[in-house]
Design a protein around this motif. Structure first.
Motif, PDB file in Angstrom:
ATOM      1  N   ALA A 236      37.629  32.298  57.298  1.00  8.51           N
ATOM      2  CA  ALA A 236      38.457  32.218  56.094  1.00  8.51           C
ATOM      3  C   ALA A 236      39.765  32.985  56.275  1.00  8.51           C
ATOM      4  O   ALA A 236      40.834  32.536  55.837  1.00  8.51           O
ATOM      5  CB  ALA A 236      37.687  32.765  54.891  1.00  8.51           C
TER       6      ALA A 236
ATOM      7  N   GLU B  54      39.786  32.664  47.225  1.00  8.61           N
ATOM      8  CA  GLU B  54      39.554  34.072  47.523  1.00  8.61           C
ATOM      9  C   GLU B  54      39.068  34.819  46.290  1.00  8.61           C
ATOM     10  O   GLU B  54      38.207  35.700  46.384  1.00  8.61           O
ATOM     11  CB  GLU B  54      40.829  34.717  48.067  1.00  8.61           C
ATOM     12  CG  GLU B  54      40.634  36.134  48.560  1.00  8.61           C
ATOM     13  CD  GLU B  54      41.880  36.694  49.222  1.00  8.61           C
ATOM     14  OE1 GLU B  54      41.739  37.539  50.115  1.00  8.61           O
ATOM     15  OE2 GLU B  54      42.990  36.286  48.836  1.00  8.61           O
TER      16      GLU B  54
ATOM     17  N   PHE C 270      35.081  30.169  52.815  1.00 11.72           N
ATOM     18  CA  PHE C 270      34.688  30.715  51.511  1.00 11.72           C
ATOM     19  C   PHE C 270      33.520  29.947  50.896  1.00 11.72           C
ATOM     20  O   PHE C 270      32.747  30.513  50.117  1.00 11.72           O
ATOM     21  CB  PHE C 270      35.880  30.734  50.557  1.00 11.72           C
ATOM     22  CG  PHE C 270      36.828  31.885  50.807  1.00 11.72           C
ATOM     23  CD1 PHE C 270      36.363  33.185  50.802  1.00 11.72           C
ATOM     24  CD2 PHE C 270      38.170  31.660  51.045  1.00 11.72           C
ATOM     25  CE1 PHE C 270      37.225  34.255  51.035  1.00 11.72           C
ATOM     26  CE2 PHE C 270      39.045  32.718  51.282  1.00 11.72           C
ATOM     27  CZ  PHE C 270      38.572  34.014  51.284  1.00 11.72           C
TER      28      PHE C 270
ATOM     29  N   PHE D  58      35.448  34.407  45.770  1.00  7.17           N
ATOM     30  CA  PHE D  58      34.703  35.324  46.632  1.00  7.17           C
ATOM     31  C   PHE D  58      34.690  36.731  46.050  1.00  7.17           C
ATOM     32  O   PHE D  58      33.636  37.366  45.934  1.00  7.17           O
ATOM     33  CB  PHE D  58      35.304  35.350  48.034  1.00  7.17           C
ATOM     34  CG  PHE D  58      34.832  36.510  48.862  1.00  7.17           C
ATOM     35  CD1 PHE D  58      33.549  36.523  49.383  1.00  7.17           C
ATOM     36  CD2 PHE D  58      35.653  37.614  49.083  1.00  7.17           C
ATOM     37  CE1 PHE D  58      33.092  37.607  50.125  1.00  7.17           C
ATOM     38  CE2 PHE D  58      35.206  38.691  49.825  1.00  7.17           C
ATOM     39  CZ  PHE D  58      33.924  38.686  50.345  1.00  7.17           C
TER      40      PHE D  58
END
Length: 431
Positions: free
Chosen positions: A333, A236, A314, A239
């Motif tokens: 995701a 995460e 992701f 991202f």
């Protein structure tokens, strides 16, 4: 299991966590703008690194104190410190007094008190729950976190520029409400005996007790779990760091949808904001449904499937510039996060020795630090390699996390037996 059936401490913990996270999301995402305006981007970057390190240091110290003095005492001290810090920050940005330096010092102190409270809060959840209801509790905790992100982010975005004093005043008021809950409602759950009291009672010290962080670092199963979670959280962070920069630079303005004569267009920056909002919104909307749906399956299978789904989502987000494909992959995701988050947190509670929950929980503060470092590194890597390389790296990190989780879970039955035998020995010695 329903909210009303939970231990009073867990009920208070969930409400208090919502309030604390609400305050954090009203303030922290916008402090980079505040300090960049006053001290410049370069110094702001160093300040945020210092902020992370201070939170980690106080978290490690708070874990030892939570085991030594109890959970409630540490939570009360930490929340008192947070309330006073927010109060002074408000005064330092008031119509009568403006001091960026005071704000800087108090933000660092505020983060320190947050780190101090973290191990006690996490340990208290384990103290007051059973393995059967922990997934439900952690699902609620995850839901409150994302709800506070949505509400706090919108409030902060609206008030930060023009109503800074009012924003900090509201944050201090919310913190005072959280402090009242800790002062008047919450109960102590951990009553540690001093070494002299144990010796006087003729009780042997637990094998797991007294080793401090050296003992935790030598705990191979736990450290494998820490690394597995850190790698999973880094997906995460890649991202949030790399994908935001990539989309702003690569994605041209495109049509998101058309309605009659109206054509809604979005560029890379706007798309990144939509994806972040989508992530939090779907957690808020789907957390309860996901918990009920996935409880019919084996935890291990749901955990592994959740990691793989998150990884795939992701990985595509790291390379695609198609608005609707990005939206679909963010949904995928997010679904993976809903699958693995409650289960991995529940497994954490099962591998931690009861006598040192605060110390062990403090070490979990390494997870976001490692994840943030990987996320920050992805920006640097993205400057010299293609987005496809970052996407493949995302897949590799996800598979490594799944492998480490698998190895940890293989050790779990033997570990639980050893902890149960040690606990029985302690109970026998005290009777």
């Amino acid at each position: 299991m329903k909210y009303r059936d939970l231990h009073i401490n867990v009920k208070v913990r969930l409400v208090e966590a919502f309030l604390v996270n609400l305050v954090g999301n009203m303030i922290y995402p916008f402090m980079a703008i505040y300090f960049a305006d006053r001290y410049g981007p370069a110094i702001t970057g160093f300040l945020f690194v210092a902020n992370i390190l201070i939170g980690l240091f106080f978290g490690l110290y708070g874990g030892v104190l939570a085991d030594r003095f109890g959970r409630r005492k540490m939570l009360r001290i930490a929340e008192t410190g947070r309330f006073l810090s927010l109060l002074i920050i408000g005064l330092a940005n008031s119509p009568w007094f403006d001091s960026p330096l005071t704000t800087l010092v108090l933000v660092l102190i505020l983060n320190g008190f947050g780190g101090l409270a973290f191990p006690a809060m996490q340990a208290m959840i384990v103290d007051c729950t059973t393995p059967e209801d922990r997934k439900f509790v952690y699902s609620l905790d995850y839901w409150t976190l994302n709800t506070s992100l949505l509400i706090g982010g919108m409030v902060g975005a609206f008030f930060f520029r023009s109503y800074l004093f009012e924003l900090f005043s509201a944050a201090a008021l919310i913190s005072f409400g959280s402090l009242c809950l800790l002062l008047f409602v919450i109960r102590e759950t951990h009553f540690p005996k001093s070494k002299s009291a144990q010796e006087k009672a003729g009780e042997p010290a637990p094998k797991s007790q007294g080793g401090g962080y050296g003992m935790v670092l030598r705990d191979r199963t736990f450290m494998l779990y820490i690394l597995a979670v850190a790698l999973l959280l880094s997906l995460e962070q890649i991202f949030f760091n790399y994908a935001g920069v990539r989309l702003s630079g690569e994605m041209t303005t495109q049509s998101l949808f058309s309605w009659g004569d109206q054509d809604a267009k979005v560029d890379g920056v706007g798309m990144f904001g939509i994806l972040r909002t989508e992530n939090a919104l779907f957690v808020v909307l789907l957390a309860g449904v996901a918990t009920r749906w996935f409880k019919r399956f084996r935890d291990t299978g749901v955990l592994m499937a959740g990691i793989l789904v998150t990884m795939i989502g992701f990985a595509v987000l790291a390379v695609s510039n198609s608005p609707w494909l990005l939206l679909v992959c963010m949904l995928i995701a997010t679904l993976g996060e809903l699958m693995h988050t409650p289960i991995r947190q529940s497994y954490l509670a099962e591998i931690i020795p009861p006598a040192n929950r605060g110390t062990y929980m403090a070490m979990t503060g390494l997870n976001p630090v490692i994840a943030q470092l990987i996320g920050a590194g992805s920006i640097t890597a993205g400057a010299v390699v293609s987005s496809w390389v970052i996407s493949i790296a995302t897949l590799v990190i996800g598979l490594a996390s799944a492998g480490l989780f698998g190895k940890t879970l293989l050790n779990l039955p033997k570990r639980k037996q050893a902890m149960e035998a040690e606990e029985a020995l302690q109970q026998g010695a005290s009777t």
